[in-house]
Design an enzyme around this catalytic site. Structure first.
Site, mmCIF file in Angstrom:
data_model
loop_
_atom_site.group_PDB
_atom_site.id
_atom_site.type_symbol
_atom_site.label_atom_id
_atom_site.label_comp_id
_atom_site.label_asym_id
_atom_site.label_seq_id
_atom_site.Cartn_x
_atom_site.Cartn_y
_atom_site.Cartn_z
ATOM 1 N N ASN A 1 -4.624 -15.543 36.094
ATOM 2 C CA ASN A 1 -4.268 -16.025 34.754
ATOM 3 C C ASN A 1 -5.343 -15.643 33.742
ATOM 4 O OD1 ASN A 1 -1.922 -17.244 35.638
ATOM 5 N ND2 ASN A 1 -2.710 -19.328 35.549
ATOM 6 N N ARG A 52 12.997 -9.412 33.651
ATOM 7 C CA ARG A 52 12.205 -9.165 34.871
ATOM 8 C C ARG A 52 13.131 -9.348 36.068
ATOM 9 N NH1 ARG A 52 6.719 -9.500 33.233
ATOM 10 N NH2 ARG A 52 6.370 -10.933 31.472
ATOM 11 N N ARG A 60 5.879 -7.470 29.808
ATOM 12 C CA ARG A 60 4.495 -7.097 30.083
ATOM 13 C C ARG A 60 4.155 -7.141 31.577
ATOM 14 N NH1 ARG A 60 0.780 -7.056 26.059
ATOM 15 N NH2 ARG A 60 1.864 -8.689 24.911
ATOM 16 N N HIS A 89 14.419 -11.338 25.278
ATOM 17 C CA HIS A 89 13.924 -12.248 26.313
ATOM 18 C C HIS A 89 15.031 -13.168 26.811
ATOM 19 C CE1 HIS A 89 11.329 -15.785 27.649
ATOM 20 N NE2 HIS A 89 10.780 -14.779 28.292
ATOM 21 N N TYR A 134 9.666 -20.545 40.558
ATOM 22 C CA TYR A 134 9.677 -21.128 39.219
ATOM 23 C C TYR A 134 10.796 -22.152 39.117
ATOM 24 C CZ TYR A 134 6.961 -16.980 37.705
ATOM 25 O OH TYR A 134 6.024 -15.994 37.558
ATOM 26 N N ARG A 146 4.267 -27.313 29.553
ATOM 27 C CA ARG A 146 3.442 -26.890 30.678
ATOM 28 C C ARG A 146 2.119 -26.273 30.240
ATOM 29 N NH1 ARG A 146 5.524 -21.806 32.746
ATOM 30 N NH2 ARG A 146 3.809 -20.845 31.617
ATOM 31 N N HIS A 188 9.118 -23.926 34.389
ATOM 32 C CA HIS A 188 9.541 -22.806 33.540
ATOM 33 C C HIS A 188 10.812 -23.086 32.747
ATOM 34 C CE1 HIS A 188 10.834 -18.493 32.856
ATOM 35 N NE2 HIS A 188 9.541 -18.403 32.592
#
Length: 711
Positions: free
Chosen positions: A48, A376, A406, A436, A469, A565, A593
């Site tokens: 992270n 993704r 990314r 997204h 997630y 979060r 998530h």
């Protein structure tokens, strides 16, 4: 900022993120968490922080150069002031990480897993390491001295290197040995006794053998972090390239951008550090000295080396995502969703019903088209295989692939090419707007009538992360939502970001606007003495318009309950401003998530699930989709999940008016670990068939939990 008083209850975005990562680090220190899971949290904290420096510190570094007087809208800090604060707050985190790793290494040794330094090896083990070094490591090394004829080399982003000072006759120089990616990180000297040494330690020990004509002085392991914040759209119009080729060039450029951090493991002098800083162009504040390994990614591979009894002792009890109770296995999902809406809750429930739906659609003679956005996806993806099968079966398959996800760009480029070669129509994200959203539309014709099935989710169509997630996915045959989904895909295909929608909230045109409108409605209700409330869950809160509206709602007496979060730039509990706002963060076994937005109370509550967070990048600079939940049973289920999370007193941290997060403790109450509750309930639900007229969300453990929260 509309009201300068609001600055007293706002936090800087970057410093808030560092607090989030500190909460991850706290999990590595949690005594109740199994040892190998604690080690994984330490690895996650490290990766992270790597990404934070590559992206956020990289962005601020650029901003400090081009807009030195630009100030953060929330705290009034310039980019340079933010960087100074980041470096100052990062240093104690490294110290905490070192202490945690030292403790875990001791506990691992007690459990029979020994990570060793070279000097701790037995003589026979040292001979084994030496033999392995000469046999498999030395032949693939590319060392270099640094002098007038050998300039300082480019050092790849996040590559481990051994840096040494050298002396030859009367000359002093330096040397670099990159650790090749082809060499395994762990070298086991005794697999039965689980004794190993890290390969960078081997390289450090044998550096004098590499530079055998020199006298080696100081030596240390170093790692450089480079700015990875590239504008993927820059230069797109300067060359005649297709977008896939353009993104490949962007990825190559990322590896060579300016350094933003130097990490050093080992004892070296300030003079050596000064030399490295001079070559890299960084300040002393950007140098961090570490005792723990600089790259902890090997921790995940380590679990795979353990015998089964040790795995069960040192890791979380295995959990398999369950078959949703309300999805019958013997009946096509497509037929089931035409009768009633379906809600999937990952990772507690399996993604398989959605994958079954796509597979059924690929084979159904009545299906005309499948349209989907992909941000993704897994490297090995059944979803992509089913989409390819649908195209080969003559269906129209439309894929909006976002190549700028990314660090997943290369995987997306490869899948885009495969999908296109199979006959799918593939387009890419909008100029300056990442797509997204998580939305899929199946259109079919049966008996001369068109039908739509729409899936909207909070997380990616990724079969791997669906097990890691927490996310929600709604599948519905609601014709109004289907009409909006049809309009959405049409608008995306013609580049229209400002379409009109009746049911869906779509950023950037109407996501934030509708959130603000709904909060205004609650303010009006509170003002007239009627029950009001705002309850939201998302990953980050940075949008200043939303924060100011929440402050306004708090001042009007509207109870606002937020589950955030990660980054949270709003400070609750500040007298006269945010005393009606409660904010918690849950960091546990799974990455929280899901995004849920609820406005109002009782039957009048408006409820949406969404792909978007309350960040300016999501509300203004991305394409996001939020979908209403109308089915009463599903609404009740989501509402109860929110209440269980708000009642978590095991893995939840509550944000205080002083800006600090504090772990909640049961203090005599029944311990509630929300993620464990959802795992337990998923197992119970999977063991029974639904009872007519009764949803699984109204039985068993749910009933007990409702009692805890006064329902």
């Amino acid at each position: 900022m509309k009201d300068k008083r609001h600055r007293s209850c706002m936090e800087n975005r970057e410093l808030s993120w560092l607090k989030f990562n500190e909460r991850v680090l706290e999990e590595a220190n949690c005594q109740e968490t199994p040892l190998m899971e604690r080690l994984k949290f330490l690895s996650i904290f490290t990766s992270n922080l790597d990404e934070f420096y590559m992206v956020r510190v990289g962005t601020l570094t650029d901003l400090a150069l081009v807009e030195p007087d630009d100030r953060d809208s929330k705290t009034g800090m310039t980019a340079q002031e933010q960087l100074a604060a980041i470096y100052r707050e990062t240093a104690p985190l490294y110290a905490q990480r070192d202490r945690a790793f030292a403790e875990l290494t001791t506990l691992m040794a007690q459990a029979g897993i020994s990570q060793l330094h070279y000097g701790e090896l037995k003589p026979s083990e040292q001979k084994l390491v030496e033999k392995e070094f000469y046999r498999t490591v030395l032949p693939v090394l590319s060392p270099q001295i640094i002098d007038t004829r050998h300039p300082f080399p480019h050092i790849d982003n996040k590559q481990l290197n051994v840096a040494v000072s050298l002396r030859h006759k009367d000359h002093t120089m330096f040397g670099i040995i990159p650790l090749p990616g082809s060499v395994p990180r762990m070298l086991f000297v005794d697999r039965e006794q689980l004794r190993y040494i890290l390969m960078e330690e081997v390289l450090l020990q044998f550096a004098p053998k590499v530079f055998d004509m020199y006298k080696v002085g100081e030596k240390a392991i170093i790692c450089i972090t480079r700015n990875a914040d590239i504008d993927a759209d820059a230069g797109m119009y300067d060359e005649d390239l297709d977008y896939r080729q353009h993104m490949k060039k962007v990825l190559k450029k990322r590896m060579r951008l300016a350094p933003v951090r130097l990490e050093v493991q080992g004892d070296i002098s300030e003079g050596f550090i000064k030399y490295l800083r001079g070559k890299l162009g960084i300040t002393r504040e950007q140098v961090f000295l570490c005792a723990a390994p600089l790259d902890l990614s090997f921790c995940f591979a380590l679990t795979g080396q353990l015998p089964a009894p040790l795995v069960s002792q040192l890791t979380d009890a295995p959990f398999t995502p369950q078959q949703p109770a309300l999805v019958k296995q013997g009946e096509p999902v497509l037929r089931q969703v035409l009768k009633r809406d379906i809600l999937l809750s990952y990772p507690y429930e399996s993604m398989n019903p959605f994958l079954r739906l796509i597979k059924e659609a690929s084979e159904d003679k009545n299906v005309l088209s499948i349209k989907i956005t992909l941000y993704r996806i897994a490297r090995q993806a059944k979803l992509a295989e089913y989409l390819i099968a649908a195209a080969e079966n003559g269906k129209e398959v439309f894929v909006l692939m976002e190549l700028r996800a990314r660090f997943d760009e290369q995987n997306n480029i490869e899948w885009a090419q495969r999908l296109e070669e199979a006959g799918c129509r593939v387009i890419y994200g909008m100029d300056h707007y990442k797509v997204h959203s998580k939305i899929c539309l199946i259109t079919r014709r049966e008996h001369g009538r068109l039908q739509t099935i729409t899936q909207v989710g909070t997380g990616n169509y990724n079969e791997k992360t669906a097990k890691l997630y927490t996310d929600l996915a709604l599948i519905t045959a609601n014709p109004q939502i289907g009409a909006d989904a049809t309009a959405f895909f049409k608008n995306m295909s013609i580049g229209n970001l400002h379409g009109s929608y009746g049911q869906l909230w779509v950023a950037p045109c109407c996501f934030k606007q509708n959130v603000l409108r709904c909060i205004d409605e609650q303010i009006a209700l509170a003002g007239s003495g009627q029950p009001a409330g705002v309850m939201m869950k998302f990953n980050s809160l940075t949008d200043i318009d939303v924060m100011e509206k929440l402050i306004e709602a708090s001042c009007a007496g509207v109870p606002c309950q937020l589950i955030v979060r990660g980054i949270c730039c709003l400070v609750p509990g500040v007298e006269g401003l945010t005393e009606n706002i409660t904010i918690i963060s849950i960091v546990g076994r799974y990455l929280e998530h899901s995004r849920v937005y609820c406005f109002g109370v009782g039957q009048q509550m408006k409820m949406y699930i969404s792909s978007g967070d309350m960040m300016s990048r999501n509300t203004m600079h991305r394409v996001e989709v939020s979908c209403p939940v109308y089915d009463p049973a599903l609404r009740q289920r989501i509402l109860h999940m929110m209440q269980v999370m708000l009642g978590d007193n095991v893995k939840a941290r509550q944000l205080g008016a002083d800006g600090h997060y504090r772990i909640r403790h049961p203090d005599g109450q029944i311990p509630v670990d929300s993620q464990q509750c959802f795992m337990d309930q998923a197992i119970l639900d999977a063991q029974k068939q639904p009872v007519a007229g009764q949803s699984s969300a109204s039985r068993g453990l749910w009933q007990k939990l409702r009692g805890l929260f006064g329902r």
